[in-house]
Design an enzyme around this catalytic site. Structure first.
Site, PDB file in Angstrom:
ATOM      1  N   HIS A  13      47.401  27.827  94.158  1.00 24.31           N
ATOM      2  CA  HIS A  13      46.050  27.723  94.712  1.00 24.31           C
ATOM      3  C   HIS A  13      45.898  28.449  96.048  1.00 24.31           C
ATOM      4  O   HIS A  13      44.794  28.878  96.393  1.00 24.31           O
ATOM      5  CB  HIS A  13      45.657  26.258  94.877  1.00 24.31           C
ATOM      6  CG  HIS A  13      45.436  25.555  93.573  1.00 24.31           C
ATOM      7  ND1 HIS A  13      44.308  25.758  92.807  1.00 24.31           N
ATOM      8  CD2 HIS A  13      46.210  24.686  92.879  1.00 24.31           C
ATOM      9  CE1 HIS A  13      44.382  25.027  91.712  1.00 24.31           C
ATOM     10  NE2 HIS A  13      45.534  24.362  91.726  1.00 24.31           N
TER      11      HIS A  13
ATOM     12  N   GLU B  97      34.966  29.800  91.475  1.00 28.42           N
ATOM     13  CA  GLU B  97      35.155  31.240  91.543  1.00 28.42           C
ATOM     14  C   GLU B  97      33.858  31.995  91.282  1.00 28.42           C
ATOM     15  O   GLU B  97      33.878  33.177  90.942  1.00 28.42           O
ATOM     16  CB  GLU B  97      36.219  31.691  90.528  1.00 28.42           C
ATOM     17  CG  GLU B  97      35.836  31.537  89.082  1.00 28.42           C
ATOM     18  CD  GLU B  97      36.192  30.184  88.474  1.00 28.42           C
ATOM     19  OE1 GLU B  97      36.318  30.126  87.238  1.00 28.42           O
ATOM     20  OE2 GLU B  97      36.361  29.208  89.232  1.00 28.42           O
TER      21      GLU B  97
END
Length: 331
Positions: free
Chosen positions: A211, A242
């Protein structure tokens, strides 16, 4: 006791009751005809202190106060003011400074001989001045705290409207701005375009690199979006993990597609480091474009149209720009 002495005693008593200290100066000789004895005592000087001339007393005035005292004197002596008035600090015997007020007047200005009797009163205003200073300090502190609070409020408003990772506008802020721009578009009949930008195969990046690298990729795309907007007019927002949206007021479909293509190419050339050994990861984005052409439409619908175009870009192989040409929303 004659009437003159009686009246003088009555005046002295009235002045003393009022807290006023009578003085008189000789303008021709510069001598002090009557000393302000109460003021001298308040300052802590012995009664026998010899202040024969005005200049000796003037030396007790605080250096910062002397210019405006001299100006007030000059204004009255030359006849521009009917009365002399000044406030100033005097140096006490122990070196401290006390505030006094001075009021005076030339008593024989209208006589045939040159004026010489300059008579006035002095009184202690130190308590009042200190309270004024304390109040001024309190007001200054209050103003500083209010300014600090205003800055904090501004910062909180910015935080509430911003994405914590990228600093872009968040979804809530985007929806507010988008709704306003839709109304403006309908009112002024200009175009409003929207880009929905999604990082291709982002889950694979997170799974492969973690991450932390995923966050770097998100920030890199955010920087690319920011680099394609006009300051003060366009808005870049992060609306999902995203996914990003770029709001382009006064921009037609052709221009919006050009901006989207430039953004796509910029992202395709980016490299984000994955570790300290120099390894990096590249990535791409798919972009959907929709335009509202000078008519009424809810912002939700415009956003939905751009999402449809994004879906087409994903279905067509990713790393590309697709637009959605929709019929006007019914008024």
């Amino acid at each position: 006791m004659d009437d003159v002495d009686l009246n003088r005693d009555r005046l002295a008593l009235a002045l003393e009751a009022a807290g006023l200290d009578l003085w008189e100066n000789n303008l021709l000789t510069g001598e002090v005809s009557r000393r302000a004895m109460k003021t001298i005592a308040t300052l802590g000087y012995p009664e026998e202190e010899q202040w024969t001339y005005v200049e000796q007393f003037f030396q007790l005035i605080h250096p910062d106060d002397r210019p405006h005292v001299q100006l007030a004197l000059d204004e009255h002596l030359c006849g521009r003011t009917p009365q002399y008035r000044a406030e100033f600090r005097l140096r006490a015997k122990d070196g401290s400074w006390l505030w006094f007020a001075n009021y005076g007047k030339i008593m024989d200005r209208d006589s045939h001989s040159p004026a010489q009797r300059f008579v006035g009163v002095t009184f202690n205003i130190d308590d009042r001045k200190r309270k004024e200073d304390e109040l001024a300090q309190i007001n200054q502190q209050l103003a500083e705290k209010n300014a600090l609070l205003e800055r904090y409020n501004t910062a909180l408003e910015l935080l509430a409207a911003s994405d914590s990772l990228t600093g872009l506008a968040n979804r809530r802020r985007l929806m507010e701005l988008g709704a306003n721009e839709c109304k403006r578009t309908a009112r002024f009949s200009h175009d409003l375009s929207l880009l929905v930008v999604d990082i291709d195969c982002f889950k694979n990046i997170n799974d492969a690199w973690g991450h932390q690298v995923g966050d770097r990729v998100i920030c890199a795309v955010a920087d690319a979006c920011t680099g394609r907007i006009r300051t003060g007019l366009d808005t870049a927002a992060r609306v999902g993990g995203e996914e990003f949206v770029v709001l382009l007021p006064q921009t037609n479909l052709t221009s919006a597609c050009a901006v989207a293509e430039s953004l796509r190419q910029t992202v395709a050339h980016k490299q984000v480091p994955t570790n300290d050994s120099g390894a990096s990861v590249s990535f791409t984005v798919s972009i959907g474009v929709a335009t509202l052409q000078g008519h009424a439409m809810p912002f939700d619908q415009l956003l939905n149209n751009a999402d449809k175009a994004l879906y087409l870009a994903k279905q067509s192989g990713r790393n590309q720009v697709q637009s959605w040409d929709d019929a006007p929303w019914p008024v």
